[in-house]
Design an enzyme around this catalytic site. Sequence first.
Site, PDB file in Angstrom:
ATOM      1  N   ASP A  30       0.853  -1.191   0.000  1.00 40.86           N
ATOM      2  CA  ASP A  30       0.000   0.000   0.000  1.00 40.86           C
ATOM      3  C   ASP A  30       0.890   1.243   0.000  1.00 40.86           C
ATOM      4  O   ASP A  30       1.889   1.315   0.714  1.00 40.86           O
ATOM      5  CB  ASP A  30      -0.925  -0.001   1.222  1.00 40.86           C
ATOM      6  CG  ASP A  30      -2.068   0.988   1.065  1.00 40.86           C
ATOM      7  OD1 ASP A  30      -3.221   0.541   0.897  1.00 40.86           O
ATOM      8  OD2 ASP A  30      -1.813   2.226   1.086  1.00 40.86           O
ATOM      9  N   ASN A  86     -13.022  -2.671   2.365  1.00 41.19           N
ATOM     10  CA  ASN A  86     -13.925  -1.528   2.448  1.00 41.19           C
ATOM     11  C   ASN A  86     -14.890  -1.617   1.267  1.00 41.19           C
ATOM     12  O   ASN A  86     -14.464  -1.846   0.131  1.00 41.19           O
ATOM     13  CB  ASN A  86     -13.125  -0.221   2.386  1.00 41.19           C
ATOM     14  CG  ASN A  86     -12.248  -0.042   3.610  1.00 41.19           C
ATOM     15  OD1 ASN A  86     -12.626  -0.424   4.714  1.00 41.19           O
ATOM     16  ND2 ASN A  86     -11.067   0.512   3.425  1.00 41.19           N
ATOM     17  N   GLY A  92     -15.721   3.453   3.426  1.00 35.18           N
ATOM     18  CA  GLY A  92     -14.323   3.863   3.414  1.00 35.18           C
ATOM     19  C   GLY A  92     -13.578   3.496   2.151  1.00 35.18           C
ATOM     20  O   GLY A  92     -12.358   3.664   2.076  1.00 35.18           O
ATOM     21  N   GLN A  93     -14.306   2.986   1.146  1.00 40.37           N
ATOM     22  CA  GLN A  93     -13.625   2.601  -0.095  1.00 40.37           C
ATOM     23  C   GLN A  93     -13.288   3.844  -0.921  1.00 40.37           C
ATOM     24  O   GLN A  93     -14.126   4.740  -1.085  1.00 40.37           O
ATOM     25  CB  GLN A  93     -14.523   1.668  -0.916  1.00 40.37           C
ATOM     26  CG  GLN A  93     -13.826   1.081  -2.135  1.00 40.37           C
ATOM     27  CD  GLN A  93     -14.681   0.039  -2.856  1.00 40.37           C
ATOM     28  OE1 GLN A  93     -15.847  -0.179  -2.519  1.00 40.37           O
ATOM     29  NE2 GLN A  93     -14.101  -0.599  -3.848  1.00 40.37           N
ATOM     30  N   HIS A  99     -10.446  -4.959  -3.573  1.00 40.05           N
ATOM     31  CA  HIS A  99      -9.122  -5.327  -3.054  1.00 40.05           C
ATOM     32  C   HIS A  99      -9.240  -5.658  -1.579  1.00 40.05           C
ATOM     33  O   HIS A  99     -10.128  -5.158  -0.887  1.00 40.05           O
ATOM     34  CB  HIS A  99      -8.108  -4.203  -3.264  1.00 40.05           C
ATOM     35  CG  HIS A  99      -8.579  -2.878  -2.746  1.00 40.05           C
ATOM     36  ND1 HIS A  99      -9.476  -2.087  -3.425  1.00 40.05           N
ATOM     37  CD2 HIS A  99      -8.307  -2.214  -1.592  1.00 40.05           C
ATOM     38  CE1 HIS A  99      -9.720  -0.991  -2.727  1.00 40.05           C
ATOM     39  NE2 HIS A  99      -9.036  -1.052  -1.604  1.00 40.05           N
ATOM     40  N   LEU A 100      -8.323  -6.517  -1.129  1.00 42.79           N
ATOM     41  CA  LEU A 100      -8.246  -6.866   0.291  1.00 42.79           C
ATOM     42  C   LEU A 100      -7.024  -6.176   0.873  1.00 42.79           C
ATOM     43  O   LEU A 100      -5.945  -6.218   0.282  1.00 42.79           O
ATOM     44  CB  LEU A 100      -8.041  -8.375   0.468  1.00 42.79           C
ATOM     45  CG  LEU A 100      -9.228  -9.333   0.357  1.00 42.79           C
ATOM     46  CD1 LEU A 100      -9.823  -9.306  -1.036  1.00 42.79           C
ATOM     47  CD2 LEU A 100      -8.788 -10.731   0.723  1.00 42.79           C
ATOM     48  N   HIS A 101      -7.200  -5.561   2.028  1.00 42.48           N
ATOM     49  CA  HIS A 101      -6.059  -5.035   2.777  1.00 42.48           C
ATOM     50  C   HIS A 101      -5.589  -6.121   3.739  1.00 42.48           C
ATOM     51  O   HIS A 101      -6.403  -6.678   4.476  1.00 42.48           O
ATOM     52  CB  HIS A 101      -6.456  -3.828   3.632  1.00 42.48           C
ATOM     53  CG  HIS A 101      -6.954  -2.643   2.857  1.00 42.48           C
ATOM     54  ND1 HIS A 101      -6.167  -1.531   2.636  1.00 42.48           N
ATOM     55  CD2 HIS A 101      -8.148  -2.374   2.285  1.00 42.48           C
ATOM     56  CE1 HIS A 101      -6.873  -0.631   1.958  1.00 42.48           C
ATOM     57  NE2 HIS A 101      -8.079  -1.114   1.735  1.00 42.48           N
TER      58      HIS A 101
END
Length: 119
Positions: A30, A86, A92-93, A99-101
Amino acid sequence: MQDTIFGKITRGEIPTDFLYEDDLCVVISDLYPQAPTHVLIIPRQPIAMLSAAGEDDQALLGHLLLVAGKMAKQLGVEDAFRLVINNGEGGGQTVFHLHLHLLAGRDMKEGELAQGLAP
Ligand code: AMP
């Protein structure tokens, strides 16, 4: 759906280091890490958000989770990490390509799950 920065990254149009890649997804660091370990697992197929996924995406979604687990091992954080998705602006996107955090390396026990991305 509209193209996004993650579409350009997954297609290789923006040079980005892939920590992992396969036919279905890529993993990148990130740009603004919210934890000592913060990577993004991004499907090559552009799905705008989780709630836009359908039955046809079942295998892909499972694959993303398996890759997350493997990445956690590869990064040495398999005993203590958090996955966050998100969904939607209110969730919060900010990038509308699913995508995965994967977050790790700081205390994950305190605070609300909803604040998973807060520093
Ligand atoms: P979200 O808010 O869940 O949509 O997450 C988007 C994430 O993408 C944020 O954590 C950003 O820091 C991250 N991000 C945005 N642009 C880039 C980029 N070019 N490379 C890596 N991460 C990015």
